[in-house]
Scaffold this active site. Sequence first.
Site, PDB file in Angstrom:
ATOM      1  N   PRO A 128       0.612  -1.080   0.109  1.00 48.36           N
ATOM      2  CA  PRO A 128      -0.132   0.210  -0.136  1.00 48.36           C
ATOM      3  C   PRO A 128       0.877   1.327  -0.184  1.00 48.36           C
ATOM      4  O   PRO A 128       1.727   1.179   0.689  1.00 48.36           O
ATOM      5  CB  PRO A 128      -0.926  -0.012   1.342  1.00 48.36           C
ATOM      6  CG  PRO A 128      -0.896  -1.714   1.592  1.00 48.36           C
ATOM      7  CD  PRO A 128       0.379  -2.151   1.313  1.00 48.36           C
ATOM      8  N   GLU A 129       0.487   2.281  -0.862  1.00 48.13           N
ATOM      9  CA  GLU A 129       1.126   3.529  -0.883  1.00 48.13           C
ATOM     10  C   GLU A 129       0.566   4.416  -0.005  1.00 48.13           C
ATOM     11  O   GLU A 129      -0.288   4.226   0.791  1.00 48.13           O
ATOM     12  CB  GLU A 129       1.212   3.951  -2.207  1.00 48.13           C
ATOM     13  CG  GLU A 129       1.746   2.785  -3.204  1.00 48.13           C
ATOM     14  CD  GLU A 129       2.382   3.350  -4.441  1.00 48.13           C
ATOM     15  OE1 GLU A 129       2.613   4.722  -4.676  1.00 48.13           O
ATOM     16  OE2 GLU A 129       2.307   2.645  -5.647  1.00 48.13           O
ATOM     17  N   LYS A 140       4.063   5.570   4.924  1.00 53.14           N
ATOM     18  CA  LYS A 140       3.390   4.282   4.901  1.00 53.14           C
ATOM     19  C   LYS A 140       3.417   3.719   6.638  1.00 53.14           C
ATOM     20  O   LYS A 140       2.930   2.459   6.553  1.00 53.14           O
ATOM     21  CB  LYS A 140       4.368   3.199   4.263  1.00 53.14           C
ATOM     22  CG  LYS A 140       4.269   3.796   2.601  1.00 53.14           C
ATOM     23  CD  LYS A 140       5.109   2.525   1.944  1.00 53.14           C
ATOM     24  CE  LYS A 140       5.337   3.037   0.422  1.00 53.14           C
ATOM     25  NZ  LYS A 140       6.109   2.144  -0.335  1.00 53.14           N
ATOM     26  N   ARG A 142      13.115  -3.672  -7.367  1.00 52.26           N
ATOM     27  CA  ARG A 142      11.690  -3.547  -7.545  1.00 52.26           C
ATOM     28  C   ARG A 142      11.658  -3.306  -8.906  1.00 52.26           C
ATOM     29  O   ARG A 142      12.444  -2.713  -9.723  1.00 52.26           O
ATOM     30  CB  ARG A 142      11.400  -2.172  -6.744  1.00 52.26           C
ATOM     31  CG  ARG A 142      11.412  -2.140  -5.389  1.00 52.26           C
ATOM     32  CD  ARG A 142      10.386  -3.276  -4.620  1.00 52.26           C
ATOM     33  NE  ARG A 142       9.021  -3.015  -5.038  1.00 52.26           N
ATOM     34  CZ  ARG A 142       7.973  -2.307  -4.270  1.00 52.26           C
ATOM     35  NH1 ARG A 142       8.708  -1.626  -3.270  1.00 52.26           N
ATOM     36  NH2 ARG A 142       7.068  -2.281  -4.597  1.00 52.26           N
TER      37      ARG A 142
END
Length: 264
Positions: A2-3, A52, A254
């Site tokens: 989640p951002e 976050k 990533r």
Amino acid sequence: MPEGHTLHRLARLHQRRFGRAPVLVSSPQGRFADGSAAVSGRVFKKASAWGKHLFHHYEGGRVVHVHLGLYGSFSEAPVPMPLPVGQVRMRMVGAEYGTDLRGPTVCEVIEEPEIADIVARLGPDPLRRDADGSSAWVRIRKSRRPIGALLMDQTVIAGVGNVYRSELLYRHRIDPYRPGTQIDEAEFDAMWTDLVALMKVGVRRGKIIAIRPEDDHGLPSYGPGRPRTYVYRRAGEPCRVCGTEVRTAVLEARNLFWCPTCQK
């Protein structure tokens, strides 16, 4: 993962549903038993977020600190709640609603002053009212790391994840491999202003919306219920603007997505 907009939405939701009243907190899974006992029955004063990280502030100065990580999530239900299903790390029950937390990277009780220690390790959060991008700019302009890596570094800017990273760089036609030292101040200021606006939309709408209306055509989103994107998870598909095949590569562990024509 989640951002940042997701955590700010959760903070607002939990503030609205639990704020200024006692909350019963338990750990059906058992891994947060001592922590839940330390705050259960106390008044839930407020919820806040930085990047976050989510913070539940209780009376007496105790705070539940949550980082969802890759797999964490909250599920909401009206009271009375059903029996816990799966590995519920923390259950909160208020007067009308409850919520279950599963799979977080961090779920711990800290004292109010310790929040400052966590925040000190993070960059500015574009969603906070006191957000100041100047400290992020100082770090970026001194670094030879690719801008695509710097935007994902939570010590540079807090709350940016892979979707915002990929879409922001596309919107500003910046090659994700360009070193931070080659990003000029005007480019950074434009990206920061855009990022603040995009993340505010994310908080309001509950999803990332990055495509400009004039570019919103072509193939659908990359998965059911997913946002439409310019490049994120669209490797091998045509760019929505120029038609060039979207590329992907791994950058600092990533997946990265970009258009080699639009982002020269």
